[in-house]
Design an enzyme around this catalytic site. Structure first.
Site, PDB file in Angstrom:
ATOM      1  N   HIS A  46      45.302  -5.503 121.099  1.00  0.00           N
ATOM      2  CA  HIS A  46      45.280  -4.158 121.688  1.00  0.00           C
ATOM      3  C   HIS A  46      46.456  -3.354 121.170  1.00  0.00           C
ATOM      4  O   HIS A  46      47.619  -3.658 121.460  1.00  0.00           O
ATOM      5  CB  HIS A  46      45.326  -4.230 123.208  1.00  0.00           C
ATOM      6  CG  HIS A  46      45.072  -2.900 123.866  1.00  0.00           C
ATOM      7  ND1 HIS A  46      43.859  -2.248 123.788  1.00  0.00           N
ATOM      8  CD2 HIS A  46      45.876  -2.096 124.605  1.00  0.00           C
ATOM      9  CE1 HIS A  46      43.926  -1.111 124.452  1.00  0.00           C
ATOM     10  NE2 HIS A  46      45.145  -0.991 124.958  1.00  0.00           N
ATOM     11  N   TYR A  64      41.241   6.564 119.967  1.00  0.00           N
ATOM     12  CA  TYR A  64      40.555   7.679 120.614  1.00  0.00           C
ATOM     13  C   TYR A  64      41.038   9.047 120.141  1.00  0.00           C
ATOM     14  O   TYR A  64      40.595  10.079 120.632  1.00  0.00           O
ATOM     15  CB  TYR A  64      40.673   7.587 122.145  1.00  0.00           C
ATOM     16  CG  TYR A  64      42.086   7.481 122.674  1.00  0.00           C
ATOM     17  CD1 TYR A  64      42.899   8.593 122.816  1.00  0.00           C
ATOM     18  CD2 TYR A  64      42.593   6.248 123.061  1.00  0.00           C
ATOM     19  CE1 TYR A  64      44.180   8.496 123.330  1.00  0.00           C
ATOM     20  CE2 TYR A  64      43.873   6.129 123.578  1.00  0.00           C
ATOM     21  CZ  TYR A  64      44.661   7.251 123.711  1.00  0.00           C
ATOM     22  OH  TYR A  64      45.946   7.145 124.204  1.00  0.00           O
ATOM     23  N   HIS A  74      44.151  -5.269 130.209  1.00  0.00           N
ATOM     24  CA  HIS A  74      45.058  -5.236 131.362  1.00  0.00           C
ATOM     25  C   HIS A  74      44.468  -6.024 132.540  1.00  0.00           C
ATOM     26  O   HIS A  74      45.059  -6.994 132.986  1.00  0.00           O
ATOM     27  CB  HIS A  74      45.433  -3.815 131.788  1.00  0.00           C
ATOM     28  CG  HIS A  74      46.067  -3.006 130.723  1.00  0.00           C
ATOM     29  ND1 HIS A  74      47.211  -3.408 130.062  1.00  0.00           N
ATOM     30  CD2 HIS A  74      45.708  -1.820 130.156  1.00  0.00           C
ATOM     31  CE1 HIS A  74      47.536  -2.508 129.148  1.00  0.00           C
ATOM     32  NE2 HIS A  74      46.633  -1.537 129.185  1.00  0.00           N
ATOM     33  N   ASP A 107      49.963  -3.187 122.657  1.00  0.00           N
ATOM     34  CA  ASP A 107      49.592  -1.948 123.342  1.00  0.00           C
ATOM     35  C   ASP A 107      50.465  -0.761 122.925  1.00  0.00           C
ATOM     36  O   ASP A 107      50.268  -0.169 121.871  1.00  0.00           O
ATOM     37  CB  ASP A 107      49.631  -2.181 124.845  1.00  0.00           C
ATOM     38  CG  ASP A 107      49.003  -1.052 125.659  1.00  0.00           C
ATOM     39  OD1 ASP A 107      48.529  -0.078 125.049  1.00  0.00           O
ATOM     40  OD2 ASP A 107      48.977  -1.144 126.900  1.00  0.00           O
TER      41      ASP A 107
END
Length: 446
Positions: A60, A122, A268, A319
């Site tokens: 991630h 995104y 998560h 992340d």
């Protein structure tokens, strides 16, 4: 076919450490053979001193968050105040500056022993939401950056359509949105896989994709047998809003719309009910824990042990890149659970390494990576056992030493497809990674 021979002083051959291992990498970039008990290096072999592991999988990543390091540590606040700073960086990125930043970030990952990254992408359009001439210009920049940095990528193209339940995107989020899941699917379908790049899908969160459009994203991924990832129950506020809007938890909402399953990974999975855990485990939906980010953002400690016991495979991600260190992520998962339960020993070193390697690669759609075995991709990394952090323990404890004492700074070599990307701690393709990072981040301030 030319074969490159490596002699590994010590190697983690799940679940144990072996000393004196010969690994042969073929011209196809795969491991042709592994032989143990070879006390001295064969003539012409490349010698890797230390502990060699399968390449680490960063399941991630948000590459542009690397520009936030340090700056978000000033003052107090919550995840939601941090998000406003993140939006500011997102607004300044172009395809060219994004590629430069991602290239440097992925090079940092290679230096940390990471051979594959799952990029939760995104940031699709120009500020204001207008598409670029190439509607996937930003995604293509990420794919190119990974190739330049020498690592593999799974581009998890992300549907992000709303700012909350029933709310349109805010000004910052306009460049994230395709308007509808159908439009997202049409754009995502234009992406092409390459030797180093695979394409997956993501649902940003249940607040960012309307419930009646969740199945469109899930079906797109299912038709392609592609990985599907989703931010899940990272914040209690999202759980409360979902209950108010739909009368059910985010996990139950995803289950009801066909999102959960063995090709899906929840990222998560922090604030879950017992029923949520049973739904995730019973459907074999994976869990990607990102402990350094979860503690940096004050998210909380997720029920990783309970999820794995229920049947949810674990993977790890960096992340927001508060640090890029998969050994620290593995260590933190165990140590956070110790803090939560006040007991020790929830995972063995081998189990934590499995989350960082084989299970992480599987979550990203690379089941042919993450192990040192014939037929697997020849992706591996070597950890020094003679640094100030790792010197002392005997070789039989090398896995424990790597997980519980080593850091990214102890990575000496990273090999992808049988070829060195990092040799003796230096990146072979990006000569000065710190300078590349500094220049790419400075460009966003100009």
């Amino acid at each position: 076919m030319r074969v490159i021979t490596y002699w590994l002083e010590h190697a983690w051959l799940d679940p144990a450490v072996e000393s004196g291992v010969v690994l042969e990498a073929g011209a196809d970039g795969r491991i042709a053979a592994v032989r143990t008990g070879v006390a001295t290096p064969p003539p012409g072999a490349t010698v890797l001193r230390g502990l060699t592991l399968p390449g680490l999988a960063n399941a991630h990543s948000h590459a542009f968050h690397r520009a936030l390091r340090g700056s978000v540590q000033v003052g107090s606040g919550t995840f939601w105040t941090w998000r406003e700073v993140m939006y500011g960086v997102a607004q300044r990125l172009t395809p060219d500056t994004y590629q430069a930043l991602a290239r440097a970030t992925y090079a940092e990952m290679a230096l940390a022993g990471i051979t594959a990254v799952g990029e939760f992408h995104y940031l699709h359009h120009a500020p204001g939401g207008a598409p670029y001439a190439d509607p996937n210009a930003m995604g293509e920049a990420l794919v190119a950056a990974a190739g330049e940095a020498g690592i593999r990528i799974t581009l998890l193209d992300t549907a992000y359509l709303s700012s909350g339940f029933g709310e349109p995107p805010n000004d910052h989020q306009l460049r994230f949105s395709d308007g509808t899941a159908e439009a997202w699917a049409e754009r995502a379908a234009l992406l092409k896989e390459r030797e180093h790049a695979r394409v997956g899908a993501a649902i940003h969160s249940v607040r960012a994709v309307p419930a009646d459009q969740l199945s469109t994203v899930a079906q797109w991924a299912a038709e392609r047998r592609a990985p599907l990832h989703v931010h899940l129950s990272e914040q209690t506020a999202e759980n409360e809003a979902c209950l108010a809007a739909h009368g059910r938890t985010p996990t139950r909402l995803l289950a009801d719309h066909g999102v959960l399953g063995a090709h899906t990974t929840g990222v998560h999975n922090t604030h879950l009910t017992d029923e949520d855990i049973a739904l995730l485990g019973g459907s074999a939906t994976g869990t990607c824990m990102c402990p350094t980010t979860e503690r940096d953002l004050a998210d909380g400690i997720g029920p990783a042990a309970a999820l794995q016991k229920a049947g949810s495979p674990l993977s790890l991600g960096s992340d927001s890149h508060a640090v890029i260190d998969l050994l620290e992520e593995a260590r933190a998962m165990e140590l956070d659970e110790r803090l939560r339960t006040r007991t020790r020993g929830h995972w063995t070193a081998a189990a934590l390494l499995r989350a960082a390697t084989a299970d992480g690669h599987a979550a990203l759609g690379w089941p042919d990576a993450g192990r040192l075995a014939a037929g697997a991709l020849a992706d591996f990394t070597t950890i020094a056992l003679d640094s100030v952090r790792t010197a002392g323990p005997p070789p039989r404890l090398a896995a424990e030493t790597a997980v519980f004492a080593a850091s990214a700074a102890d990575v000496r070599h990273t090999v992808v497809g049988g070829r060195h990307v990092v040799r003796d701690g230096a990146h072979a393709r990006v000569p000065d990674v710190p300078r590349a990072l500094a220049d790419a981040i400075a460009a966003l301030r100009d």
